[in-house]
Design an enzyme around this catalytic site. Structure first.
Site, PDB file in Angstrom:
ATOM      1  N   ARG A 109      -6.560  17.885 -30.659  1.00  0.00           N
ATOM      2  CA  ARG A 109      -7.039  19.231 -30.320  1.00  0.00           C
ATOM      3  C   ARG A 109      -8.546  19.329 -30.531  1.00  0.00           C
ATOM      4  NH1 ARG A 109      -2.691  22.203 -29.048  1.00  0.00           N
ATOM      5  NH2 ARG A 109      -0.755  21.703 -30.150  1.00  0.00           N
ATOM      6  N   ASP A 110      -9.202  20.009 -29.584  1.00  0.00           N
ATOM      7  CA  ASP A 110     -10.641  20.237 -29.699  1.00  0.00           C
ATOM      8  C   ASP A 110     -10.907  21.131 -30.906  1.00  0.00           C
ATOM      9  OD1 ASP A 110     -13.173  20.086 -27.429  1.00  0.00           O
ATOM     10  OD2 ASP A 110     -13.382  21.465 -29.122  1.00  0.00           O
ATOM     11  N   ILE A 111     -11.944  20.807 -31.666  1.00  0.00           N
ATOM     12  CA  ILE A 111     -12.262  21.544 -32.888  1.00  0.00           C
ATOM     13  C   ILE A 111     -12.795  22.943 -32.583  1.00  0.00           C
ATOM     14  CG2 ILE A 111     -14.694  20.826 -33.172  1.00  0.00           C
ATOM     15  CD1 ILE A 111     -13.998  20.203 -36.120  1.00  0.00           C
ATOM     16  N   GLU A 154     -21.680  16.392 -24.501  1.00  0.00           N
ATOM     17  CA  GLU A 154     -22.302  16.471 -25.828  1.00  0.00           C
ATOM     18  C   GLU A 154     -21.935  15.286 -26.707  1.00  0.00           C
ATOM     19  OE1 GLU A 154     -21.271  20.264 -27.429  1.00  0.00           O
ATOM     20  OE2 GLU A 154     -22.490  21.363 -25.985  1.00  0.00           O
ATOM     21  N   HIS A 160     -14.401  11.280 -22.657  1.00  0.00           N
ATOM     22  CA  HIS A 160     -13.261  12.137 -23.004  1.00  0.00           C
ATOM     23  C   HIS A 160     -12.919  13.053 -21.839  1.00  0.00           C
ATOM     24  CE1 HIS A 160     -16.997  14.063 -24.390  1.00  0.00           C
ATOM     25  NE2 HIS A 160     -16.442  15.217 -24.058  1.00  0.00           N
TER      26      HIS A 160
END
Ligand code: AMP
Length: 113
Positions: free
Chosen positions: A28-30, A94, A99
């Site tokens: 999961r993306d933070i 970034e 990804h």
């Protein structure tokens, strides 16, 4: 090793990992932008899509297959979702480790840029 995603792969920093196999992991993306926001990444440190060798292109298919599987598990297959790969500075990348974003669970905007 100063790549944050390589550190997640190595278990050196925590992540909510949803999938792992020989070549790919997903977590999961933070900083989620939607109820479902998962990152699907190769274990190999490929900095960006532009660095993907011709022989490595099947990896994108594998990542897409996993994204579709995760979309089913997240129950967003029917409502819809977006897969996105940012590449380079103007592409908005970034983190310099290839990804794929899986985003869904709400109505997304119609614009990409
Ligand atoms: P991009 O802008 O396409 O490079 O996306 C990088 C994504 O990585 C962003 O959505 C960040 O929120 C996410 N991210 C950065 N660090 C972490 C981390 N430690 N765990 C999970 N996601 C992260």
């Amino acid at each position: 090793m100063d790549c944050v995603f390589c550190q997640i792969i190595a278990g050196e920093i925590p992540a909510d990992i949803l999938y792992r196999d020989e070549e790919v992991i997903a977590f999961r993306d933070i900083n989620p932008v939607a109820p479902t926001h998962v990152l699907i990444i190769p274990k190999k440190h490929i900095p960006s899509l532009v660095d993907l060798a011709d022989a490595e292109t099947p990896l994108i298919g594998q990542m897409t297959k996993i994204a579709n599987q995760l979309a089913r598990e997240e129950a967003i297959s029917e409502s819809g979702y977006r897969l996105a790969i940012s590449c380079g500075k103007q592409g908005g990348q970034e983190v310099p480790h290839l990804h794929m974003h899986l985003v869904g669970g709400r109505q997304l905007s119609g614009t990409l840029g």
